[in-house]
Design an enzyme around this catalytic site. Structure first.
Site, PDB file in Angstrom:
ATOM      1  N   HIS B  57     108.627  44.244  86.279  1.00  0.00           N
ATOM      2  CA  HIS B  57     107.186  45.050  86.396  1.00  0.00           C
ATOM      3  C   HIS B  57     106.825  43.808  87.299  1.00  0.00           C
ATOM      4  CE1 HIS B  57     106.565  47.549  83.067  1.00  0.00           C
ATOM      5  NE2 HIS B  57     106.939  46.889  82.355  1.00  0.00           N
ATOM      6  N   LEU B  58     106.461  44.543  88.719  1.00  0.00           N
ATOM      7  CA  LEU B  58     106.599  43.154  89.482  1.00  0.00           C
ATOM      8  C   LEU B  58     104.918  43.393  90.349  1.00  0.00           C
ATOM      9  CD1 LEU B  58     109.619  43.327  91.522  1.00  0.00           C
ATOM     10  CD2 LEU B  58     108.777  42.374  90.098  1.00  0.00           C
ATOM     11  N   ASN B  89     104.875  51.529  86.396  1.00  0.00           N
ATOM     12  CA  ASN B  89     103.211  51.480  86.132  1.00  0.00           C
ATOM     13  C   ASN B  89     102.990  50.428  87.011  1.00  0.00           C
ATOM     14  OD1 ASN B  89     104.468  48.821  84.845  1.00  0.00           O
ATOM     15  ND2 ASN B  89     103.537  49.080  82.835  1.00  0.00           N
ATOM     16  N   ASP B 149     108.377  54.166  81.369  1.00  0.00           N
ATOM     17  CA  ASP B 149     107.407  52.597  80.863  1.00  0.00           C
ATOM     18  C   ASP B 149     106.599  52.012  80.323  1.00  0.00           C
ATOM     19  OD1 ASP B 149     109.038  50.883  79.515  1.00  0.00           O
ATOM     20  OD2 ASP B 149     107.814  49.445  81.354  1.00  0.00           O
ATOM     21  N   HIS B 176     111.367  54.495  77.388  1.00  0.00           N
ATOM     22  CA  HIS B 176     110.581  52.924  76.473  1.00  0.00           C
ATOM     23  C   HIS B 176     109.764  54.134  75.311  1.00  0.00           C
ATOM     24  CE1 HIS B 176     106.758  50.673  76.010  1.00  0.00           C
ATOM     25  NE2 HIS B 176     106.440  51.976  74.502  1.00  0.00           N
ATOM     26  N   HIS B 229     114.441  48.109  76.308  1.00  0.00           N
ATOM     27  CA  HIS B 229     114.313  47.234  75.572  1.00  0.00           C
ATOM     28  C   HIS B 229     114.286  47.797  74.096  1.00  0.00           C
ATOM     29  CE1 HIS B 229     110.163  49.628  75.389  1.00  0.00           C
ATOM     30  NE2 HIS B 229     109.521  49.474  76.867  1.00  0.00           N
ATOM     31  N   ASN B 275     105.404  44.287  73.828  1.00  0.00           N
ATOM     32  CA  ASN B 275     105.981  45.680  73.306  1.00  0.00           C
ATOM     33  C   ASN B 275     107.318  46.109  74.218  1.00  0.00           C
ATOM     34  OD1 ASN B 275     105.219  48.172  72.168  1.00  0.00           O
ATOM     35  ND2 ASN B 275     103.976  48.727  73.827  1.00  0.00           N
ATOM     36  N   ASP B 302     111.891  42.524  81.439  1.00  0.00           N
ATOM     37  CA  ASP B 302     111.180  43.704  80.705  1.00  0.00           C
ATOM     38  C   ASP B 302     109.492  42.227  81.020  1.00  0.00           C
ATOM     39  OD1 ASP B 302     109.181  45.128  80.457  1.00  0.00           O
ATOM     40  OD2 ASP B 302     109.410  45.270  78.283  1.00  0.00           O
TER      41      ASP B 302
END
Lengths: 323, 427
Positions: B57-58, B89, B149, B176, B229, B275, B302
């Protein structure tokens, strides 16, 4: 001891000492002048993120009877309602010199966080956190049982206690299981399987899915509040069926041993987990629980604060130790 | 462009060579000390193909206070990565060609790793209407991995359609796996401990039941499925079963699920809130075994940066997630290499070749043979270092490893033949 976050914080001797201390305060409660100077000049903050008038005034009265200054900080109508974080609220209370923070919070573990995150240096007393614990409730319950059934002395060795109802969501049940076990009582949790926590088999107690099976073999029975909304989440089909299977009514009351007592942490749902006849019967000790709540909380405040000097004397004497 | 020589390096831990790089490719394995070009000392260090992360997640656009494509790229490079998938997201959600192209361009501008945007499966991650998957695939970002995700594509019909639709451009749905009804309000792994702590449980079955449904859907439609994940022993079993049936499913595991357990939740420190949640020691063992035997194809970080206030609070108010780009390889070395579960070829497969293949990332995961793209991670496996959030390149500090001693230091990294990291620092 610095904080009271969990009933597990109390060993056998400490728990007995709290009750013995409460017992001494109980004799003062009978006097005309009920106040002691013990905590004069100390500040106790009641930090309540959930409505709980009875617990708050119990703590308030306990602190005032020890001559502490009491501040009630209710989440409603304060900056919390505008979204201030627990951390910022804690820093504010710290800056104002709170010696103890009594916290009621909807989030399990919030008192633990308050005590160990390094935000405040005073004592933290858990007055109920989420579905985790409510240790002073367990202490007042134990005190009430000791007084009614054990001659008001020592521990609860051999006492048989059933806790009936919504165990899954009950902080009262969690604290009671831990404390009653510490004091030597045998605990049985009674609930429909949907309202027993996952992994309850590992708890230091027995479980039963049938209230009728345990009635004849208990000295004390504690009925927990069951919210009828739970049926929306399919925990049970209807309030009626719950009441039929797990409610304490007059016919079940008649099957209890003669000396057995009925406890309820309140507020009661009359007609749901407990019938009005039972609630108003001589076996019910809810009024004693309220009375005992004040002196038990006096004992907790006294033991946490009275043994230590005022905070400005030893500002950094013992910072919280992180777990 | 002059040739670079990685002097005395040991590809996959084998005999030392001079790895000669020119024009963005590996051009020669010369005898150690004999390679010609600008020398980078790598004597005795291990060469791996540049690492490829399928899942990070950037945060850009929308949460630039937690991470940007630039800072995320820097963290990735320092962790030995040469390609990173950026999850969808963001705010706005990466559900249009415009957003994925923006993220891709930010990655190009940072120039440290290949930033591969992941496209959302459904509009706004809402799970109802398919996003313009074809437009994202055809965009400059050439999206091949699609994922909601953070949310599960729960509606079985939407999931079926998505699995089928992306076959037109060789895409993959990265699920996810989280049954939403079984995880309402979930805060931690459902266990004896969750009952004691009074935190709402996130049961393993909520993950396993979705994976079971999805592998059956993938089998029925002949589509390709990727499971994000994986966190439970039961999930490993389901995926093992599906692969034995010939279903085209791949799976990833995060480094933290290979090493941390739910016991860490005991102190209510939100740094350990993630999560899917940290699971039991038995789950950790099953995940390591699954990664070793290939049931789980890839390690994916993740990496989930959060601004300080999102973790500096009570448990239930805190955000889910932990950063992981700069510690991933070290955790894999500790949990897989040192115990003998994976050799260095295995690490190269699970952290480079397999994720590149799953994500259809061109020019990555090609190994270290002559002719491969010069994406190289040089690591000193014996060096130990102490994780210090203040020294990390990520803009956020929510690492679960603060103060922990970790093995394996990334020393040099080449991305497309150009050094991005030299002597452990950004070049």
């Amino acid at each position: 001891m610095r904080h009271l976050l969990s009933a597990a914080d109390l060993g056998h001797d400490e728990a007995v000492m709290v009750m013995d201390t409460a017992s001494q305060f109980g004799s003062i409660a009978d006097r005309t002048v009920k106040k002691l100077p013990t905590l004069r000049g100390r500040t106790v903050v009641n930090l309540f993120y959930e409505d709980s008038t009875r617990t708050r005034i119990s703590f308030e009265l306990a602190a005032k009877r020890l001559s502490a200054d009491v501040i009630n900080f209710a989440a409603k109508g304060s900056s919390v309602a505008k979204g201030e974080s627990l951390k910022d609220t804690a820093l504010t209370l710290e800056a104002m010199g709170a010696d103890a923070v009594v916290i009621r919070h909807g989030s399990s573990g919030a008192p633990h966080r308050l005590a160990h995150a390094g935000w405040i240096s005073g004592s933290v007393i858990n007055a109920g956190d989420g579905t985790h614990e409510h240790p002073t409730q367990a202490l007042l319950d134990a005190y009430t049982m000791r007084k009614a059934l054990c001659g008001g002395k020592g521990d609860l060795a051999g006492l048989r206690v059933a806790i009936v109802g919504d165990i899954l969501h009950s902080r009262v049940a969690r604290s009671n299981v831990l404390l009653l076990r510490t004091l030597g009582a045998d605990v049985t949790l009674v609930a429909p399987p949907t309202l027993l926590p996952h992994g309850v088999q590992a708890w230091p107690c027995r479980t039963s899915m049938h209230l009728d099976d345990v009635l004849g073999e208990v000295d004390a029975i504690m009925m927990l509040r069951v919210q009828s909304e739970r049926m929306q989440d399919s925990y049970f089909p209807t309030a009626h069926e719950y009441s039929q299977r797990y409610g304490l009514d007059a016919s079940r009351l008649a099957r209890l041993a003669d000396r057995a007592i009925v406890l309820h942490p309140g507020p009661m749902n009359r007609g749901m987990e407990i019938s009005a006849v039972v609630a108003d019967s001589g076996r019910a000790v809810m009024v004693d629980q309220v009375t005992n709540g004040v002196i038990v909380r006096m004992a907790v405040l006294y033991l946490l604060l009275g043994a230590r000097g005022p905070r400005d004397v030893r500002p950094d004497a013992d910072m919280p130790v992180s777990a | 462009m002059a040739a670079l020589v990685l002097r005395g390096v040991r590809p996959y831990g084998e005999a030392p060579v001079d790895l000669v790089v020119a024009e963005g490719q590996i051009v020669e394995h010369a005898q150690a000390g004999r390679g010609y070009g600008e020398v980078i000392d790598a004597d005795g260090l291990i060469a791996l193909p540049g690492l490829v992360d399928l899942h990070a997640h950037l945060r850009e656009p929308g949460k630039e206070d937690a991470e940007t494509v630039l800072t995320g790229s820097q963290a990735a490079a320092l962790g030995g990565f040469t390609a990173v998938h950026a999850m969808a997201n963001t705010d706005p959600v990466a559900d249009t060609a415009g957003v994925v192209e923006q993220v891709w361009r930010l990655g190009q501008r940072a120039g440290l790793v290949d930033v591969r945007p992941v496209g959302a499966v459904t509009v706004g991650l809402a799970g109802r209407q398919l996003a313009e998957l074809g437009a994202m695939a055809a965009s400059a970002a050439s999206v091949r991995v699609f994922s909601d995700d953070g949310q599960c594509v729960f509606d079985p019909l939407v999931m079926r359609r998505a699995l089928e639709y992306v076959r037109a451009f060789d895409g993959v749905i990265a699920q996810h796996a989280q049954e939403p009804r079984l995880t309402e309000g979930a805060q931690m792994n459902e266990s004896v401990l969750s009952g004691q702590l009074g935190l709402t449980g996130w049961p393993a079955v909520a993950e396993e039941s979705i994976i079971a449904r999805d592998v059956l859907l993938a089998g029925h439609t002949g589509s390709r499925l990727h499971v994000c994940h994986v966190s439970t022993a039961g999930s490993v079993e389901v995926i093992r079963w599906a692969k034995a049936r010939g279903i085209d499913v791949t799976a990833e595991v995060t480094p933290h699920h290979l090493v941390l357990t739910d016991e860490l939740v005991r102190g209510y420190d939100p740094l350990f809130k993630v999560n899917p949640p940290l699971r039991s020691a038995e789950d950790v063992q099953a995940l390591r075994q699954g990664l070793a035997d290939g049931t789980i194809d890839a390690v994916a970080t993740d990496h989930a940066p959060h601004a300080k206030e999102a973790k500096d609070c009570e448990w239930s108010a805190a955000a889910f997630g932990m950063i992981g780009l700069e510690t991933a390889l070290s955790v894999v070395i500790e949990t897989m290499v040192f115990p003998g579960l994976l050799d260095w070829h295995g690490v190269g497969d699970r952290m480079s070749a397999s994720p590149a293949r799953i994500g259809r990332v061109h020019g990555q995961g090609q190994g270290l043979d002559v002719g491969a793209g010069a994406n190289v991670c040089i690591v000193d496996p014996q060096a130990r270092w102490e994780a210090d959030p203040a020294l990390m390149a990520s803009k956020s500090q929510n690492t679960p490893y603060a103060g922990r001693s970790l093995p394996g230091k990334v020393v040099h990294v080449l991305h497309a033949g150009r050094p991005t990291v030299l002597d452990g620092r950004l070049a």
